[in-house]
Structures are given as structure tokens and as C-alpha cells.
Design a protein around this motif. Sequence first.
Motif, PDB file in Angstrom:
ATOM      1  N   LEU A 137      -1.342  -3.863   6.172  1.00 10.51           N
ATOM      2  CA  LEU A 137      -2.328  -3.053   6.878  1.00 10.51           C
ATOM      3  C   LEU A 137      -3.216  -3.969   7.702  1.00 10.51           C
ATOM      4  CD1 LEU A 137      -3.291  -0.544   4.123  1.00 10.51           C
ATOM      5  CD2 LEU A 137      -1.973  -0.125   6.170  1.00 10.51           C
ATOM      6  N   ILE A 138      -3.715  -3.405   8.777  1.00 16.14           N
ATOM      7  CA  ILE A 138      -4.548  -4.202   9.664  1.00 16.14           C
ATOM      8  C   ILE A 138      -5.997  -4.014   9.208  1.00 16.14           C
ATOM      9  CG2 ILE A 138      -5.231  -4.496  12.070  1.00 16.14           C
ATOM     10  CD1 ILE A 138      -2.405  -2.968  12.570  1.00 16.14           C
TER      11      ILE A 138
ATOM     12  N   ASP B 142      -3.378   8.278  19.602  1.00 18.35           N
ATOM     13  CA  ASP B 142      -3.058   9.270  18.573  1.00 18.35           C
ATOM     14  C   ASP B 142      -1.780  10.036  18.897  1.00 18.35           C
ATOM     15  OD1 ASP B 142      -5.435   8.459  17.470  1.00 18.35           O
ATOM     16  OD2 ASP B 142      -6.588  10.071  18.401  1.00 18.35           O
TER      17      ASP B 142
ATOM     18  N   ASN C  69       4.807  -3.203   5.876  1.00 20.39           N
ATOM     19  CA  ASN C  69       4.002  -3.966   6.806  1.00 20.39           C
ATOM     20  C   ASN C  69       2.563  -4.002   6.337  1.00 20.39           C
ATOM     21  OD1 ASN C  69       5.670  -1.708   8.571  1.00 20.39           O
ATOM     22  ND2 ASN C  69       3.683  -1.098   7.796  1.00 20.39           N
TER      23      ASN C  69
ATOM     24  N   CYS D 101       5.166   1.511   3.559  1.00 24.21           N
ATOM     25  CA  CYS D 101       6.064   0.807   4.460  1.00 24.21           C
ATOM     26  C   CYS D 101       5.854  -0.689   4.378  1.00 24.21           C
ATOM     27  CB  CYS D 101       5.948   1.298   5.893  1.00 24.21           C
ATOM     28  SG  CYS D 101       4.376   0.933   6.627  1.00 24.21           S
TER      29      CYS D 101
ATOM     30  N   PHE E 231     -10.828  12.559  10.525  1.00 21.45           N
ATOM     31  CA  PHE E 231     -10.185  12.015  11.724  1.00 21.45           C
ATOM     32  C   PHE E 231     -10.210  13.090  12.815  1.00 21.45           C
ATOM     33  CE2 PHE E 231      -6.363  11.585  14.311  1.00 21.45           C
ATOM     34  CZ  PHE E 231      -6.443  10.262  14.707  1.00 21.45           C
ATOM     35  N   VAL E 232     -10.556  12.688  14.035  1.00 20.03           N
ATOM     36  CA  VAL E 232     -10.521  13.608  15.174  1.00 20.03           C
ATOM     37  C   VAL E 232      -9.693  12.949  16.264  1.00 20.03           C
ATOM     38  CG1 VAL E 232     -11.898  14.810  16.905  1.00 20.03           C
ATOM     39  CG2 VAL E 232     -12.803  14.512  14.599  1.00 20.03           C
ATOM     40  N   ARG E 233      -8.696  13.634  16.735  1.00 20.99           N
ATOM     41  CA  ARG E 233      -7.803  12.988  17.704  1.00 20.99           C
ATOM     42  C   ARG E 233      -8.527  12.708  19.021  1.00 20.99           C
ATOM     43  NH1 ARG E 233      -4.809  15.877  21.954  1.00 20.99           N
ATOM     44  NH2 ARG E 233      -5.001  18.123  21.732  1.00 20.99           N
ATOM     45  N   LYS E 234      -8.183  11.565  19.611  1.00 19.71           N
ATOM     46  CA  LYS E 234      -8.814  11.172  20.866  1.00 19.71           C
ATOM     47  C   LYS E 234      -8.171  11.938  22.019  1.00 19.71           C
ATOM     48  CE  LYS E 234      -7.888   6.813  19.649  1.00 19.71           C
ATOM     49  NZ  LYS E 234      -7.805   6.899  18.190  1.00 19.71           N
TER      50      LYS E 234
ATOM     51  N   GLY F 173      -3.800   8.372   4.127  1.00 16.50           N
ATOM     52  CA  GLY F 173      -4.541   8.191   2.888  1.00 16.50           C
ATOM     53  C   GLY F 173      -4.948   6.736   2.775  1.00 16.50           C
TER      54      GLY F 173
ATOM     55  N   ALA G  38      10.157   5.562   6.626  1.00 17.17           N
ATOM     56  CA  ALA G  38      11.043   4.395   6.564  1.00 17.17           C
ATOM     57  C   ALA G  38      10.352   3.219   5.884  1.00 17.17           C
ATOM     58  CB  ALA G  38      11.460   3.994   7.984  1.00 17.17           C
ATOM     59  N   MET G  39      11.040   2.640   4.890  1.00 14.58           N
ATOM     60  CA  MET G  39      10.603   1.404   4.248  1.00 14.58           C
ATOM     61  C   MET G  39      11.489   0.315   4.844  1.00 14.58           C
ATOM     62  SD  MET G  39       8.506   2.570   1.814  1.00 14.58           S
ATOM     63  CE  MET G  39       8.509   1.322   0.547  1.00 14.58           C
TER      64      MET G  39
ATOM     65  N   THR H  18       5.409   3.675   8.384  1.00 12.85           N
ATOM     66  CA  THR H  18       6.110   3.108   9.528  1.00 12.85           C
ATOM     67  C   THR H  18       6.103   4.161  10.636  1.00 12.85           C
ATOM     68  OG1 THR H  18       7.555   1.893   8.024  1.00 12.85           O
ATOM     69  CG2 THR H  18       8.270   2.086  10.321  1.00 12.85           C
TER      70      THR H  18
ATOM     71  N   ASP I 150      -8.733  -1.638  10.449  1.00 14.54           N
ATOM     72  CA  ASP I 150      -8.457  -0.204  10.413  1.00 14.54           C
ATOM     73  C   ASP I 150      -8.667   0.408   9.042  1.00 14.54           C
ATOM     74  OD1 ASP I 150      -7.742  -0.215  13.079  1.00 14.54           O
ATOM     75  OD2 ASP I 150      -5.793  -1.022  12.540  1.00 14.54           O
TER      76      ASP I 150
ATOM     77  N   ALA J 246       0.804  -1.221   0.000  1.00 13.50           N
ATOM     78  CA  ALA J 246       0.000   0.000   0.000  1.00 13.50           C
ATOM     79  C   ALA J 246       0.835   1.269   0.000  1.00 13.50           C
ATOM     80  CB  ALA J 246      -0.919  -0.015   1.216  1.00 13.50           C
TER      81      ALA J 246
ATOM     82  N   ALA K 193      -8.347   4.280   7.750  1.00 13.44           N
ATOM     83  CA  ALA K 193      -7.419   4.624   6.688  1.00 13.44           C
ATOM     84  C   ALA K 193      -8.056   5.554   5.666  1.00 13.44           C
ATOM     85  CB  ALA K 193      -6.931   3.356   5.995  1.00 13.44           C
ATOM     86  N   MET K 194      -9.366   5.473   5.529  1.00 12.88           N
ATOM     87  CA  MET K 194     -10.022   6.302   4.531  1.00 12.88           C
ATOM     88  C   MET K 194     -10.359   7.693   5.074  1.00 12.88           C
ATOM     89  SD  MET K 194      -9.944   4.121   2.200  1.00 12.88           S
ATOM     90  CE  MET K 194     -11.012   4.530   0.819  1.00 12.88           C
TER      91      MET K 194
ATOM     92  N   ARG L 173     -10.059  11.431   6.269  1.00 11.24           N
ATOM     93  CA  ARG L 173      -9.213  12.557   5.913  1.00 11.24           C
ATOM     94  C   ARG L 173      -8.666  13.196   7.187  1.00 11.24           C
ATOM     95  NH1 ARG L 173     -11.825  17.677   2.872  1.00 11.24           N
ATOM     96  NH2 ARG L 173     -10.225  19.238   3.324  1.00 11.24           N
ATOM     97  N   ASN L 174      -7.456  13.667   7.079  1.00 12.52           N
ATOM     98  CA  ASN L 174      -6.854  14.347   8.213  1.00 12.52           C
ATOM     99  C   ASN L 174      -7.041  15.852   8.051  1.00 12.52           C
ATOM    100  OD1 ASN L 174      -4.998  15.308  10.223  1.00 12.52           O
ATOM    101  ND2 ASN L 174      -4.194  13.225  10.263  1.00 12.52           N
TER     102      ASN L 174
ATOM    103  N   GLY M  51       0.066   2.997   4.235  1.00 13.58           N
ATOM    104  CA  GLY M  51       0.567   2.884   5.594  1.00 13.58           C
ATOM    105  C   GLY M  51       1.933   3.527   5.733  1.00 13.58           C
TER     106      GLY M  51
ATOM    107  N   HIS N 100      -1.915   4.834   9.442  1.00 12.48           N
ATOM    108  CA  HIS N 100      -2.483   4.925   8.104  1.00 12.48           C
ATOM    109  C   HIS N 100      -2.363   6.337   7.595  1.00 12.48           C
ATOM    110  CE1 HIS N 100      -3.895   0.935   8.567  1.00 12.48           C
ATOM    111  NE2 HIS N 100      -4.489   1.249   9.694  1.00 12.48           N
TER     112      HIS N 100
END
Lengths: 274, 214
Positions: free
Chosen positions: A12-13, B153, A10, A8, A269-272, B177, B162-163, B182, A16, A5, A20-21, A23-24, B180, B175
Amino acid sequence: MTRTAGCCGNALIASDVIAAMQRNFRLIPRLDVKMEWLIKGVQMEGWRKVGDPAAFAADYALAGADELLFMDVVASLYERNSLHEIIRKVASSVFIPMTVGGGIRTVADVSAMLACGADKVAINTAATRNPDLITEIANRFGSQATVVSIEAVKHSGSWMAMTDNGRNHTGRDAVMWAKEAAERGAGEIIITSVDRDGLGSGYEIELVKLVASQVRVPVVCGGGLGTTGHLKELVTQTDASAASIAQALHWKKLGMGDLRSTLAETGCFVRKLG
Amino acid sequence: MTSKSCVIIDYGIGNVFSVTQALAHLDVSVRLTSDRAAIKAADRVILPGVGAFGRAVDTLRAMNLDETIHSFIETGRPFLGICVGMQVMMEQGLEFGTHRGLGLFGGTVERIDLNEADGRPLRVPLIGWNSIHQTTPSRWQGTAFSGVADGSDFYFVHSYAAMMSNPQDVAAVAHAGVGGITAAIQRDNITGVQFHPERSADAGLAFLSGFLAQ
């Protein structure tokens, strides 16, 4: 090298994917400061005293502000910034990011402000006079610490970049100036409509759209929020990254909670909170 | 409370004021230094960092601090890199050219190239709060994350990420967009975080407390 994706190595879980979708979008209380006071004006004039900036900053941080923006509104006129003590005090107990602007003219000024606990500096007047300053700051401290603040006024169908709280023309087109600033190394653009400032009549959506279309760095929109509807309008109609909010919060017309709920309603997204 | 002490490596790169303030808030005795003997003798060490990868790692080498860091890590005492301080622990970074990192973790630090759900490219630098998740259900056990709730958060600001060559080294992901990032790496006594714990309110303090408890 493993890759998934995009970025990185790893997987994705699965649970989640919804997150992931999202917006920030950041909510940034803006604290205009004159001497030791938090103040607020209308169209960047007629300043009224609001209170102790450190106390307001702490309250906003606790209530869920994503960052804080401090501006010394008279610094450019007097060519000095009186925020150092305030920032140092806030930084000792408030652990969210802070951007500081007003009267920053040199790399040494930036260094001093960061040493007080600021994470980023916002420059306007000095950058319009000497655009190389943007690159110098970005090279020394990184683009992420280099914010260019643009005050815009509409004139004959185009947006002009102003300085000194909208008093002085720079001779630059605000939208083109945003593009140039980003190219020179600014990691973020704050765009504020002088005419909308302090009125609570809504953001200048057209201006935000124009600026956002010209730069790929985050765009912070300022000047005009009066209702949660204005925030919703900004989030849904533009791809701005953040809103700066002043009078609606300072005069307690709205709370951080109202703004956070609105963001959540729009799917952001709203921070907790702790 | 037992006396906790922490050395922050002072190499002129990074916003040490806020890290110092956050640690002071946690009642830690903090020493900011570039003295190699003091770093090697520390209970635990933090490597901060902002700005560009190359400048950071070049400065460490010019001050002979790369060797100091390797020596410290061999003692088995806790070491934490924050933001660019984490990135320089990788093999290499691609910011403004190719730069050799400290090589503590396999992989490369590359420019973020991700899209929003609607297909637009993400605005970079990536700035803002984001939830972090452990990579396996017990990944954080016995690490600096032991007191952090999964999904907490943290505040991020970065253009490069980092990859990792070895997925086992990834401690946390975030996450961004539709992709993902790191968010944290960890192996034995070495931890690196892409986010800024010193700017992440209560979650950040919980993480730093966990690091101090190691």
C-alpha cells in the motif's frame, strides 16, 4: 505469492492510508418512469409528471451521481417495460452505471435490458412469484447484475414485502425475503419503505438496520430523503451501502452537490468530478 | 484525426453495449466480432466480460478464441481485458471451483476477503467508485494510463480480485476497506483493468483514449 493487507500482491502507498479508511457510500438518483416521462408520487401513488428522464439522468451524472436507478412504475401492472428506448438513449452519452427495474420477468427480459445499456436489473414481483428467477439471472449474468428490489410496509410489528408499488402483499417477511434473495444470488438489495416514499421525512432506519444485518451484499436504501440530515442519519446509523434519492432531487429541493458535501462531512469517499 | 479502429471480442459474456458506446463517443470505429481472422488482424482488441470466471474462460476455449488471443498478443498490438476479461488473463480463478485461465499473468483470482476500518467484513460484491494509484511514480508512462491522473476515480463491481505473483505486473491499486485491490495489470502490450472504464465517466474515457492512442 506476495500478499499484503489482504488482497493483492502490492504494498500500500503510505500517503493513501487516509483514503483507505474511507467508507464507500453511493448516491443513486432514482428515476421512476411512466411511458416516456419521469414521474414522482407520494407513498408510491399520486404520480406527478416531472420531466424528460434522459435530461434528468444526464444532469445527475454530470453533477456526481454514482449510479442511476430507473424504475418503470407501471410495468408490472401491464407486464411490460417501456424503458428500453430511454435506457438506450441515456447509455449513449451517460457513462455511469445504470440499474433498471419494473416488469422484468424472464432471463430474456434481462438480456434485452442489458443489451440496451443497463448494467444491472432490479426485480421484485417476478422474483416473489418465482424465486428461482434470481438464481437463473445470477447464473447467466452474474450476481453483480442481479438486484432484488423490496418494497416494505410495516404491519403488526413486522415488515411485509409488497409488490406493485406497495399495493399487493406477497405473504413474505421483507427482512427474511432480503436474506433469501441474497442467498439465491442477488448481488444487491434495494429496500424501500412504501410509507416513507415521496414524503421527504427521512429514511426508515430500523428497516435498513434489520435488512443490513441479514445480508452481506450491498444494501441500497430508498424512500424518504428530504434533507441532508436524513442522509447523514442513514450513513452514521446504518451500514447501508447506498441511498436512492428521488423527489428531493427531482423537485430541486436539494442538489447532488449538497448530498456529496454531506457525504464528505461524514468521512465517506466522494468521487472526483472531471 | 487518424482513423482508429478497435475490435471487441464477442463471446456472449459481458456488457458490450456500454463499451461500444464509450468507444463510439471517442470516434472509434468499433467492430464486435467472434471471427478469429478479424480479431487477429485488428489494430487493437478489447476482451470484455462480466459474470463468473469459469464460464467466461470455458466459452473462450469452446469458441477457440483462447488461441486467437494468444496469437493476437504475439503481434505486439494493444490488448485490453476489462473486469472478468482481465481476470481470465490470469493463471487461475477460484470462482465456483478452480479454473485454468489464459495464463498471460502469474497469479490467482480469489474471493475478496477484506474488512472495513471498524472490523466489519466488506460487503461483497464490492460496488462503487474508487481512486486508483500507480505502483511507482512513473509506472503509467507509455501505457494506456498515460493520460490518467494518479488518484483518478473509476467504477468497480466485483467479488473476486487478482492476487499477482509478480508485483511488477501490477499497474494500479485501489484501496478497499483496510486492504488493497489489484485495479490494473500491464506488461508490454497487454493491459487488464478490474474497473469498468466504460462506466467511469471522464476518467474512464481518458483511459480508453490512452488505450486507443497506443
